[in-house]
Design a protein around this motif. Structure first.
Motif, PDB file in Angstrom:
ATOM      1  N   LEU A  38     -22.569  65.705 -13.879  1.00  0.00           N
ATOM      2  CA  LEU A  38     -22.871  65.471 -12.461  1.00  0.00           C
ATOM      3  C   LEU A  38     -23.511  66.710 -11.832  1.00  0.00           C
ATOM      4  O   LEU A  38     -23.501  67.795 -12.410  1.00  0.00           O
ATOM      5  CB  LEU A  38     -21.601  65.060 -11.716  1.00  0.00           C
ATOM      6  CG  LEU A  38     -20.956  63.736 -12.187  1.00  0.00           C
ATOM      7  CD1 LEU A  38     -19.728  63.407 -11.350  1.00  0.00           C
ATOM      8  CD2 LEU A  38     -21.947  62.573 -12.146  1.00  0.00           C
ATOM      9  N   ASP A  49     -15.923  62.452 -18.914  1.00  0.00           N
ATOM     10  CA  ASP A  49     -15.008  61.364 -18.615  1.00  0.00           C
ATOM     11  C   ASP A  49     -14.125  61.181 -19.852  1.00  0.00           C
ATOM     12  O   ASP A  49     -14.608  61.160 -20.981  1.00  0.00           O
ATOM     13  CB  ASP A  49     -15.781  60.069 -18.318  1.00  0.00           C
ATOM     14  CG  ASP A  49     -14.839  59.014 -17.774  1.00  0.00           C
ATOM     15  OD1 ASP A  49     -14.750  58.909 -16.546  1.00  0.00           O
ATOM     16  OD2 ASP A  49     -14.171  58.335 -18.578  1.00  0.00           O
ATOM     17  N   ARG A  79     -13.404  53.119 -10.279  1.00  0.00           N
ATOM     18  CA  ARG A  79     -14.783  52.695 -10.487  1.00  0.00           C
ATOM     19  C   ARG A  79     -15.081  51.388  -9.749  1.00  0.00           C
ATOM     20  O   ARG A  79     -14.227  50.512  -9.648  1.00  0.00           O
ATOM     21  CB  ARG A  79     -15.060  52.562 -11.990  1.00  0.00           C
ATOM     22  CG  ARG A  79     -14.762  53.845 -12.748  1.00  0.00           C
ATOM     23  CD  ARG A  79     -15.018  53.718 -14.239  1.00  0.00           C
ATOM     24  NE  ARG A  79     -16.432  53.774 -14.569  1.00  0.00           N
ATOM     25  CZ  ARG A  79     -17.100  54.913 -14.800  1.00  0.00           C
ATOM     26  NH1 ARG A  79     -16.470  56.081 -14.741  1.00  0.00           N
ATOM     27  NH2 ARG A  79     -18.375  54.884 -15.105  1.00  0.00           N
ATOM     28  N   ASN A 121     -19.341  53.079 -11.261  1.00  0.00           N
ATOM     29  CA  ASN A 121     -18.894  54.469 -11.138  1.00  0.00           C
ATOM     30  C   ASN A 121     -18.097  54.622  -9.848  1.00  0.00           C
ATOM     31  O   ASN A 121     -18.177  53.768  -8.961  1.00  0.00           O
ATOM     32  CB  ASN A 121     -20.108  55.415 -11.113  1.00  0.00           C
ATOM     33  CG  ASN A 121     -20.264  56.189 -12.405  1.00  0.00           C
ATOM     34  OD1 ASN A 121     -19.419  57.019 -12.752  1.00  0.00           O
ATOM     35  ND2 ASN A 121     -21.332  55.912 -13.130  1.00  0.00           N
TER      36      ASN A 121
HETATM   37  C1  TK8 Z   1     -20.870  62.342 -15.850  1.00  0.00           C
HETATM   38  C2  TK8 Z   1     -20.095  61.150 -16.386  1.00  0.00           C
HETATM   39  C3  TK8 Z   1     -20.021  60.036 -15.360  1.00  0.00           C
HETATM   40  C4  TK8 Z   1     -19.147  58.888 -15.845  1.00  0.00           C
HETATM   41  C5  TK8 Z   1     -20.119  57.917 -16.457  1.00  0.00           C
HETATM   42  O1  TK8 Z   1     -21.107  63.214 -16.899  1.00  0.00           O
HETATM   43  O2  TK8 Z   1     -20.604  58.195 -17.548  1.00  0.00           O
HETATM   44  O3  TK8 Z   1     -20.394  56.900 -15.835  1.00  0.00           O
HETATM   45  O4  TK8 Z   1     -18.438  58.275 -14.812  1.00  0.00           O
HETATM   46  O5  TK8 Z   1     -19.648  60.504 -14.141  1.00  0.00           O
HETATM   47  O6  TK8 Z   1     -18.822  61.569 -16.832  1.00  0.00           O
END
Ligand code: TK8
Length: 342
Positions: free
Chosen positions: A33, A89, A147, A208
């Motif tokens: 991010l 994640d 999410r 997300n």
């Molecule tokens: C960012 C990810 C991301 C995660 C995804 O490196 O892959 O959708 O939620 O935020 O870790």
């Protein structure tokens, strides 16, 4: 002669200087991010704590925005000793330790507080303890968040008919199978590729936490948001074991403590960003639908066969222990307190 003595003295002085201030150890940290996200702010807080407490002996070199790679490739870089730290994640660690998928069981954690208690307690500790044999040290769970779904095809007030929607998922088999079971066409993909894939209609949707939908500007190409809260998502602050092994006990302590303290900071920042994000998305013109409790219950039932399969793969004791700790917590909170008969 005088000149020689002077040169000799100068050399001594330079050496003494080098002894007094040895070169700082630089730790290369990459995340997916951007720097201005709670995850990015968390790393910067971690860097401040580490640099301060080590009196400059350890410096953090920060690479946000997927510049060093995605969650899967950065974890591999840690294992290969090519990068020092990352914060993926936790779902992407399931390829090494399948138990990590349990965190993401759909509709399981009901609040951030529940997630904190389970992840910071014995259950989470046991999970992190499985990482060193895979070349990783897990310092702390941070928060990615609950999410929610976005897409460019149509409003989805229920998940009853999602046929024909190509949904980008994280690279985790339990999640891929779950999205397929709901009726989506799952397309696993590393995060740094998602915006372009959405803009080019390679995929129709993604899911997300709200702060990411804002910070990655997904709202520009995703007119529909469904508040589904279908999965809780955690980050894990990781340091490569090969890097860890080069640190003395004092520096290890500083890094571990700073990682845990920065977790509290990062979670707070994430919860503030979450509270603000919905207003931002509405102001950007995103159309918002919410799936209700009955619908989430229906989806949860639909997912039962998938999860039963993963209970076996993960090991029933890990899953069972998670449910035991959750129900203990809920009893403490009185959520299941006996209600008088009507
Ligand atoms: C960012 C990810 C991301 C995660 C995804 O490196 O892959 O959708 O939620 O935020 O870790």
């Amino acid at each position: 002669m005088v000149r020689l003595v002077l040169i000799f003295l100068a050399t001594l002085w330079i050496n003494a200087g080098a002894l007094a201030a040895p070169a700082a150890k630089v730790l290369k940290v990459g995340i997916g991010l951007n720097a201005d996200t709670p995850q990015g702010q968390g790393i910067q807080q971690f860097a401040r704590l580490v640099e301060e407490r080590s009196q400059g002996r350890i410096k953090i070199e920060f690479h946000p925005g997927g510049r060093l790679g995605d969650d899967v490739s950065m974890v591999e870089a840690l294992r290969a000793g090519k990068q020092d730290m990352t914060c993926p994640d936790s779902s992407t660690l399931a390829r090494l330790v399948s138990d990590f998928s349990a965190i993401n069981y759909p509709f399981t954690f009901l609040s951030a507080e529940e997630a904190d208690r389970i992840l910071d307690g014995q259950w989470g500790e046991r999970l992190l303890a499985r990482l060193p044999q895979h070349g990783l040290i897990g310092l702390a769970f941070w928060e990615n968040g609950f999410r929610h779904l976005t897409n460019s095809k149509r409003a989805l007030p229920t998940l009853n008919d999602v046929t024909g929607i190509r949904m980008r998922t994280m690279q985790n088999e339990m999640l891929i199978d779950s999205f397929r079971q709901i009726g989506f066409e799952p397309v696993p993909m590393p995060f740094p590729k998602v915006y372009t894939a959405l803009a080019g209609k390679v995929v129709d949707g993604q899911e997300n936490p709200l702060p990411t939908i804002v910070s990655s500007r997904f709202y520009e190409v995703q007119p529909y948001l469904t508040l589904s809260q279908h999965v809780y998502s955690a980050f894990v602050l990781l340091i490569g074991k090969s890097t860890w092994d080069t640190l003395n006990p004092e520096d290890r302590r500083i890094i571990a403590e700073s990682g845990r303290e920065a977790a509290q900071f990062q979670r707070r920042a994430n919860r503030e960003a979450t509270a603000a994000a919905l207003g931002t998305l509405k102001a950007k013109g995103v159309q918002v639908a919410t799936i209700d409790v009955r619908e989430s219950e229906r989806v949860r039932n639909r997912l039962r066969p998938v999860l039963e399969q993963y209970n076996k793969r993960i090991g029933e004791s890990t899953v069972l222990q998670m449910y035991v700790e959750l129900s203990q917590l809920r009893m403490e909170r009185g959520r299941y307190a006996a209600k008088p008969a009507p």
